[in-house]
Design a protein around this motif. Structure first.
Motif, PDB file in Angstrom:
ATOM      1  N   GLY A  23       4.723   1.582   0.307  1.00  0.00           N
ATOM      2  CA  GLY A  23       3.946   1.097  -0.796  1.00  0.00           C
ATOM      3  C   GLY A  23       3.173  -0.154  -0.200  1.00  0.00           C
ATOM      4  N   ASP A  24       2.734  -0.931  -1.024  1.00  0.00           N
ATOM      5  CA  ASP A  24       1.708  -1.849  -0.818  1.00  0.00           C
ATOM      6  C   ASP A  24       2.352  -3.217  -1.392  1.00  0.00           C
ATOM      7  N   ALA A  75       4.657   4.596  -8.570  1.00  0.00           N
ATOM      8  CA  ALA A  75       5.128   4.839  -9.832  1.00  0.00           C
ATOM      9  C   ALA A  75       5.574   3.439 -10.256  1.00  0.00           C
ATOM     10  N   GLY A  76       4.654   2.490 -10.742  1.00  0.00           N
ATOM     11  CA  GLY A  76       4.795   1.194 -11.284  1.00  0.00           C
ATOM     12  C   GLY A  76       5.154   0.205 -10.158  1.00  0.00           C
TER      13      GLY A  76
END
Ligand code: BTN
Length: 259
Positions: free
Chosen positions: A250-251, A219-220
């Motif tokens: 996340g990445d 999400a962004g």
């Protein structure tokens, strides 16, 4: 195969070809709860190797190592969530012991890079029921004997191997033994002393700390400066407004500093 360990790899299975060692080991462990702690499943070829965030993992047959380790720590799921970093640290240490002064680094949560190119990917998958960890499958894919000209042209700028870093090929079984021994030692330290005791060591390999990063959280994007890893395994990102945000999944992408 005999490994210099006290439990990891004592139970060992080798297959020539399979879809994914992570998927196989998870399936085996689900059907047989008595499968031994530390069981290693090694494949020469994976046809559907799984990566993080739904990606795939491919490597030419027998040039790398693709294997999964079954771990059954008696800990709560929250604590087990730091295990991917522990596995990353263990493999980084193993690489350093194989190649003296190797500039290997850890990109949160657990990519291993040498000079900006990916050497190893790790995928840890946990099966928990309620508040109990049933098992964790730690999957490791590492490029071993890939000379520079064998790396597919589309990934030459992003992939590397132990052979490229050292300038000579390795005996894959020996590399596996070194990784398993390091994994066992680091895993036992984590079990005995918990994750914070490993933070100083992890910081030594942390490639993101002090650098501009962008985190793709689905999400962004979150942009800021990486500020180390927290006691619960979160990546700390200092936003430009000074607020520090912990990131749990996340990445992370390294960004050039803003002028
Ligand atoms: C990543 O970089 O996204 C993680 C890659 C993990 C690949 C290894 S190879 C052995 C094990 N089996 C799998 O299907 N995946 C992991």
């Amino acid at each position: 195969m005999d490994f210099p360990t006290s439990f990891i790899g004592h139970a060992f299975r080798h297959v020539v070809e399979t879809g994914s060692t992570n998927a196989d080991l998870a399936r085996l462990a689900d059907t047989d709860p008595n499968l031994p702690d530390g069981l290693v499943l090694l494949a020469d070829v994976q046809t559907a190797g799984k990566g993080r965030q739904g990606r795939t993992w491919t490597s030419p047959p027998k040039s790398g190592l693709t294997f999964s380790v079954l771990l059954k720590p008696d800990v709560k799921p929250l604590r087990a969530s730091t295990l991917p970093l522990v596995v990353g640290l263990a493999v980084a240490r193993a690489v350093e012991s194989l190649i003296l002064n190797c500039p290997v680094g850890l990109k949160w949560p657990n990519d291993l890079l040498i000079e900006g190119r990916k050497l190893c990917g790790i995928l840890c998958e946990m099966r928990a029921v309620g508040d109990t960890v049933r098992h964790i499958v730690a999957g490791i894919g590492i490029n071993v004997n890939l000379p520079a000209d064998a790396i597919p042209p589309d990934i030459t700028s992003i992939a590397t191997s132990l052979q490229i870093a050292a300038g000579h090929p390795f005996v894959r079984d020996e590399v596996l033994g070194v990784i398993l021994r390091s994994l066992e030692e680091t895993f036992c330290r984590w079990l005995d002393d918990d994750f914070p005791s490993l933070l100083e060591d992890i910081a030594r390999y942390d490639l993101l700390r002090g650098n501009r990063v962008a985190i793709d959280r689905g999400a962004g994007l979150l942009s800021g400066t990486a500020d180390g890893i927290a006691a619960d395994g979160a990546l700390l990102v200092r936003r430009d407004d000074g607020i520090i945000e912990p990131v749990y999944s996340g990445d992370a992408h390294l960004r050039k500093p803003t002028p």
